[in-house]
Design an enzyme around this catalytic site. Structure first.
Site, PDB file in Angstrom:
ATOM      1  N   HIS A  78      -8.551   0.342  -3.776  1.00  0.00           N
ATOM      2  CA  HIS A  78      -9.510   0.002  -2.653  1.00  0.00           C
ATOM      3  C   HIS A  78     -10.161   0.986  -2.506  1.00  0.00           C
ATOM      4  O   HIS A  78      -9.396   1.904  -1.882  1.00  0.00           O
ATOM      5  CB  HIS A  78      -8.195  -0.166  -1.436  1.00  0.00           C
ATOM      6  CG  HIS A  78      -8.967  -0.286   0.120  1.00  0.00           C
ATOM      7  ND1 HIS A  78      -8.228  -0.459   1.321  1.00  0.00           N
ATOM      8  CD2 HIS A  78     -10.117  -1.220  -0.162  1.00  0.00           C
ATOM      9  CE1 HIS A  78      -9.150  -1.047   2.479  1.00  0.00           C
ATOM     10  NE2 HIS A  78     -10.504  -0.882   1.766  1.00  0.00           N
ATOM     11  N   HIS A 129      -1.443  -1.970  -4.143  1.00  0.00           N
ATOM     12  CA  HIS A 129      -2.734  -1.517  -3.510  1.00  0.00           C
ATOM     13  C   HIS A 129      -2.305   0.552  -3.103  1.00  0.00           C
ATOM     14  O   HIS A 129      -1.845   0.358  -2.501  1.00  0.00           O
ATOM     15  CB  HIS A 129      -2.132  -1.968  -2.159  1.00  0.00           C
ATOM     16  CG  HIS A 129      -3.225  -2.141  -1.554  1.00  0.00           C
ATOM     17  ND1 HIS A 129      -4.479  -2.895  -1.788  1.00  0.00           N
ATOM     18  CD2 HIS A 129      -4.586  -1.395  -0.391  1.00  0.00           C
ATOM     19  CE1 HIS A 129      -5.937  -2.547  -0.951  1.00  0.00           C
ATOM     20  NE2 HIS A 129      -5.376  -1.794   0.034  1.00  0.00           N
ATOM     21  N   ASP A 155      -5.876  -6.710   4.726  1.00  0.00           N
ATOM     22  CA  ASP A 155      -5.412  -5.369   4.506  1.00  0.00           C
ATOM     23  C   ASP A 155      -5.361  -5.428   6.167  1.00  0.00           C
ATOM     24  O   ASP A 155      -6.130  -4.876   6.403  1.00  0.00           O
ATOM     25  CB  ASP A 155      -5.418  -4.645   3.579  1.00  0.00           C
ATOM     26  CG  ASP A 155      -5.762  -3.847   3.508  1.00  0.00           C
ATOM     27  OD1 ASP A 155      -4.641  -3.070   4.095  1.00  0.00           O
ATOM     28  OD2 ASP A 155      -6.015  -2.708   2.444  1.00  0.00           O
ATOM     29  N   MET A 209      -9.804   7.312   0.124  1.00  0.00           N
ATOM     30  CA  MET A 209     -10.496   7.428   1.356  1.00  0.00           C
ATOM     31  C   MET A 209     -11.115   8.657   1.121  1.00  0.00           C
ATOM     32  O   MET A 209     -10.877   9.857   0.527  1.00  0.00           O
ATOM     33  CB  MET A 209      -9.808   7.590   2.025  1.00  0.00           C
ATOM     34  CG  MET A 209      -9.121   6.384   2.267  1.00  0.00           C
ATOM     35  SD  MET A 209      -7.945   6.567   4.279  1.00  0.00           S
ATOM     36  CE  MET A 209      -7.043   4.998   4.122  1.00  0.00           C
ATOM     37  N   SER A 214       1.178  -1.160  -0.006  1.00  0.00           N
ATOM     38  CA  SER A 214       0.127  -0.352   0.044  1.00  0.00           C
ATOM     39  C   SER A 214       0.697   1.487  -0.206  1.00  0.00           C
ATOM     40  O   SER A 214       2.134   1.754   0.767  1.00  0.00           O
ATOM     41  CB  SER A 214      -0.487  -0.083   1.538  1.00  0.00           C
ATOM     42  OG  SER A 214      -1.343   1.450   1.578  1.00  0.00           O
ATOM     43  N   ASP A 218      -5.391   2.975  -1.843  1.00  0.00           N
ATOM     44  CA  ASP A 218      -6.346   3.393  -1.028  1.00  0.00           C
ATOM     45  C   ASP A 218      -6.793   4.524  -1.366  1.00  0.00           C
ATOM     46  O   ASP A 218      -6.250   5.460  -1.416  1.00  0.00           O
ATOM     47  CB  ASP A 218      -5.612   3.162   0.364  1.00  0.00           C
ATOM     48  CG  ASP A 218      -5.210   2.526   0.660  1.00  0.00           C
ATOM     49  OD1 ASP A 218      -6.350   1.150   0.808  1.00  0.00           O
ATOM     50  OD2 ASP A 218      -4.303   1.862   1.031  1.00  0.00           O
ATOM     51  N   MET A 268     -12.373   3.429   0.226  1.00  0.00           N
ATOM     52  CA  MET A 268     -12.868   3.254   1.061  1.00  0.00           C
ATOM     53  C   MET A 268     -13.880   4.833   0.845  1.00  0.00           C
ATOM     54  O   MET A 268     -13.456   5.897   1.513  1.00  0.00           O
ATOM     55  CB  MET A 268     -12.235   3.425   2.427  1.00  0.00           C
ATOM     56  CG  MET A 268     -11.359   2.247   2.875  1.00  0.00           C
ATOM     57  SD  MET A 268     -10.210   2.022   3.168  1.00  0.00           S
ATOM     58  CE  MET A 268      -9.038   2.455   1.769  1.00  0.00           C
ATOM     59  N   MET A 324     -10.559  -7.071   6.063  1.00  0.00           N
ATOM     60  CA  MET A 324      -9.466  -5.921   6.708  1.00  0.00           C
ATOM     61  C   MET A 324      -9.709  -6.205   8.156  1.00  0.00           C
ATOM     62  O   MET A 324     -10.361  -6.752   8.978  1.00  0.00           O
ATOM     63  CB  MET A 324     -11.092  -4.479   6.761  1.00  0.00           C
ATOM     64  CG  MET A 324     -11.253  -3.703   5.683  1.00  0.00           C
ATOM     65  SD  MET A 324      -9.502  -3.077   4.833  1.00  0.00           S
ATOM     66  CE  MET A 324      -8.537  -1.946   6.146  1.00  0.00           C
TER      67      MET A 324
END
Ligand code: DX5
Ligand code: ZN
Length: 213
Positions: free
Chosen positions: A65, A32, A174, A36, A7, A34, A67, A136
């Site tokens: 990913h 990866h 993760d 958000m 990540s 992330d 979120m 998660m």
């Protein structure tokens, strides 16, 4: 062998190209990313323009990913920007199945993530629509947290159900992963391990990645 998806959340974001190249050279199987939104999780990270810019500097597989709330509004644009796999959170949308179908219909891999409080059985009916399930092992939102032990058993529960349904869905784990807890995650059947701070804060990233395998 287990695959490693570093990540970039806690990497040096002012030097992302260099960071990504360093992870590639260190033997990362994919990257990866992330995303958000400050709504689904109490943090804001990176978004569409960064994915698009990164796509120009590497051929690595992008494991994105999300979120974010209402991921259905954005999956197509993340794919246009270069995502190879898009994971959405089960908890983030009213109809996760429909969003997974959209991702697959756009020719990309579809992933479904569950936060620590979500029970695996809640997503059993969606597994046929998933190329990947993301377990998660921390509350989503921040890198550098400690792995939540009680989430670990979900790996084996999901692997058993995937086998029962005769699917090829892979299980990604993760959050809070390091060389100490990786053996336990591998033995439960994890196919992909995501690790952020453990790898990016190491001064020998190749060694860090190798130690997770
Ligand atoms: C947390 C993210 C994780 C996290 C991994 O919300 O989804 O990918 O950044 O970082 P570490 O390995 O530091 O927990
Ligand atoms: Zn993540």
């Amino acid at each position: 062998m287990v695959k490693i998806s570093p990540s970039i959340l806690n990497a040096d974001l002012a030097n992302l190209e260099r960071e990504v190249k360093s992870l590639e050279i260190a033997g990362a199987d994919m990257l990866h990313i992330d995303v958000m939104d400050g709504v689904f999780v109490p943090n804001i990270s990176i978004g569409l323009p960064v994915v698009k810019s990164l796509r120009k500097c590497t051929d690595m597989f992008f494991d994105v990913h999300l979120m974010i709330v209402n991921p259905e509004k954005y999956v197509e644009r993340f794919i246009e920007c270069g995502a190879d796999l898009v994971s959405i959170h089960y908890e983030s949308t009213a109809d996760a199945g429909k969003v997974l179908d959209t991702i697959r219909n756009l020719g990309k891999k579809a992933g479904l993530a569950i936060s620590p409080k979500t029970e695996p059985k809640e997503i059993f009916h969606l597994l046929p629509k998933c190329d990947l399930v993301l377990v998660m092992t921390v509350e989503p939102g921040f890198g550098g947290q400690k792995l939540i032990e009680s989430a670990v058993e979900k790996i084996a529960i999901l692997k058993a159900e995937i086998l029962k349904q005769n699917l090829e869905t892979v299980v990604e784990v993760d959050g809070g992963i390091n060389a100490e807890n990786a053996p336990k995650l591998r033995s439960r059947g994890a196919d992909i391990l995501v690790a952020g701070s453990y790898i990016t804060s190491s001064n020998d990233r190749k060694k860090a990645i190798d130690s997770l395998r």
